[in-house]
Design an enzyme around this catalytic site. Structure first.
Site, PDB file in Angstrom:
ATOM      1  N   ASP A  83       5.562 -10.931  11.960  1.00  0.00           N
ATOM      2  CA  ASP A  83       6.149 -11.193  10.647  1.00  0.00           C
ATOM      3  C   ASP A  83       7.605 -11.629  10.709  1.00  0.00           C
ATOM      4  OD1 ASP A  83       6.536  -8.501  11.559  1.00  0.00           O
ATOM      5  OD2 ASP A  83       7.244  -7.928   9.565  1.00  0.00           O
ATOM      6  N   GLU A  86       5.763  -5.535  10.764  1.00  0.00           N
ATOM      7  CA  GLU A  86       6.613  -4.532  11.417  1.00  0.00           C
ATOM      8  C   GLU A  86       7.869  -4.270  10.594  1.00  0.00           C
ATOM      9  OE1 GLU A  86       9.798  -2.788  13.427  1.00  0.00           O
ATOM     10  OE2 GLU A  86       9.829  -4.953  13.059  1.00  0.00           O
TER      11      GLU A  86
END
Length: 396
Positions: free
Chosen positions: A84, A141
């Site tokens: 991400d 995350e």
């Protein structure tokens, strides 16, 4: 014990440099934030499938696992990369800068993903191991709570893809590229957020005696919170309590009804984590009572302490020394007050999370000028490959 095969060296992945750079730049140009990593997941899955991996998608939302088996070995190892990006407007000026408004890879997850894909490519073409490797590509995350790691575990990650250990890494600006950093035991902090709402009684600024001023209560509480670590936590333990936000009122001549504080708490020990929560709640009650106010305390649990297991850390460090030499390996690095949801994996399985230098003059993580160092792409690919080969080595 002797090993019957040669392991991956830095030179073995050099021919992948242009391919990995192209993948990394594509990911950087098209960043996706938490749980929206659809195109990123498509690219990863298509690459893995083309190299012969069995790919399972949809874990933890957009997460996936690529599995490759070789030989008759019964052991398994997992390697994780996060995918991400962050909600930041990019200011690097790179030719491959983000084309997505308000999103950029300001933490290097594009590089983490590309490095693990490089290892996937090398492992697939050499198959120099005996057993099973699970490559875990994780979403979200950066989200801070209810993260991708937590959701992948809840979706049965370790039941469906059992492994004897799991490994991961993060790039580290400020240290030379290609330098590996390790620490056994507690390595990265638990991170919790505490939101405090001070409720008083508003009124005219000229008549404070008729009010209960939440700003005065909140200001006194800010000072008191500085004693939590300095006077309640063992000096040999590391912890941080930071008031990052204090919001109250809109006009100079009005005492508001309430004030809101947001506090970031970092700790490296479960008991210290509980102690800090108790002290914050106790101080909030005491100051509320003292000023005839009320204070609501909302704790938002974040990631737990990241604790590396010693055996796996020693192996990971030995692999780095074999690959890049002792001069480029740091033992006992940290601890680091930042947090990382890889900690959830380490609560379930043995493993090690390590750092890889991103360059001494590199911009800081979560900065609009940050960029991952492409010199690390083949280094990281070679490292993960060698680690898998060493962990799943044929023994004779």
């Amino acid at each position: 014990m002797s090993f019957s095969q040669d392991f991956c060296s830095l030179g073995d992945t050099l021919d992948l440099r242009d391919e990995l750079r192209g993948i990394r730049h594509c990911l950087h140009r098209h960043p996706e934030i938490a749980f929206r990593e659809v195109k990123t997941a498509d690219l990863v899955a298509q690459s893995l499938e083309s190299w012969g991996y069995a790919v399972t998608r949809g874990l933890g939302g957009t997460g996936m696992v690529g599995t490759l088996k070789a030989g008759a070995g019964s052991r398994a190892v997992a390697i994780r990369a996060d995918m991400d990006a962050l909600a930041i407007d990019e200011e690097t000026g790179r030719a491959y800068a983000s084309v997505e408004p308000g999103m950029m890879h300001a933490c290097g997850h594009d590089g983490h993903t590309a490095m693990l894909l490089g290892a996937a490519r090398q492992l697939a073409r050499t198959r120099c191991f005996e057993g099973t490797v699970h490559l875990v590509f994780q979403p979200a995350e950066e989200i801070g709570t209810d993260s991708g790691a937590k959701r992948m575990i809840e979706d049965g990650l370790f039941d469906r893809f059992p492994c004897d250990a799991i490994f991961g890494l993060h790039n580290h600006p400020g240290c030379p590229a290609g330098t590996f950093m390790f620490r056994g035991g507690p390595f990265m902090a638990a991170c919790d957020t505490v939101e405090l709402t001070v409720r008083g009684r508003g009124g005219h600024a000229a008549r404070p005696h008729l009010t209960v001023d939440p700003i005065v209560v909140g200001a006194a509480l800010v000072g008191a919170l500085q004693t939590v670590v300095s006077r309640s936590v063992d000096p040999m333990q590391a912890a941080v309590v930071t008031v990052g936000a204090f919001n109250a009122g809109r006009a100079a001549n009005v005492i508001p009804e309430e004030a809101r504080l947001k506090v970031s708490v970092r700790s490296f020990d479960a008991d210290v984590r509980k102690l800090i929560e108790r002290r914050i709640r106790a101080l909030a009650k005491a100051y509320a009572d003292a000023h005839d106010a009320s204070i609501d305390v909302d704790l938002l649990p974040g990631y737990p302490v990241l604790v590396n297991t010693e055996c796996e850390t020693q192996l990971a460090m030995q692999v780095a020394r074999e690959l890049v030499g002792d001069a480029n390996v740091i033992d006992g690095f940290g601890p680091i007050a930042g947090s990382e949801d890889f900690a959830y994996y380490l609560q379930e399985r043995p493993g090690c999370f390590l750092r890889l230098g991103n360059g001494e003059g590199a911009a800081a993580l979560h900065n609009a000028s940050y960029d991952f160092n492409d010199d690390n792409l083949t280094v990281g690919a070679a490292y993960w490959t060698r680690l898998v080969e060493r962990f799943l080595a044929t023994r004779s």
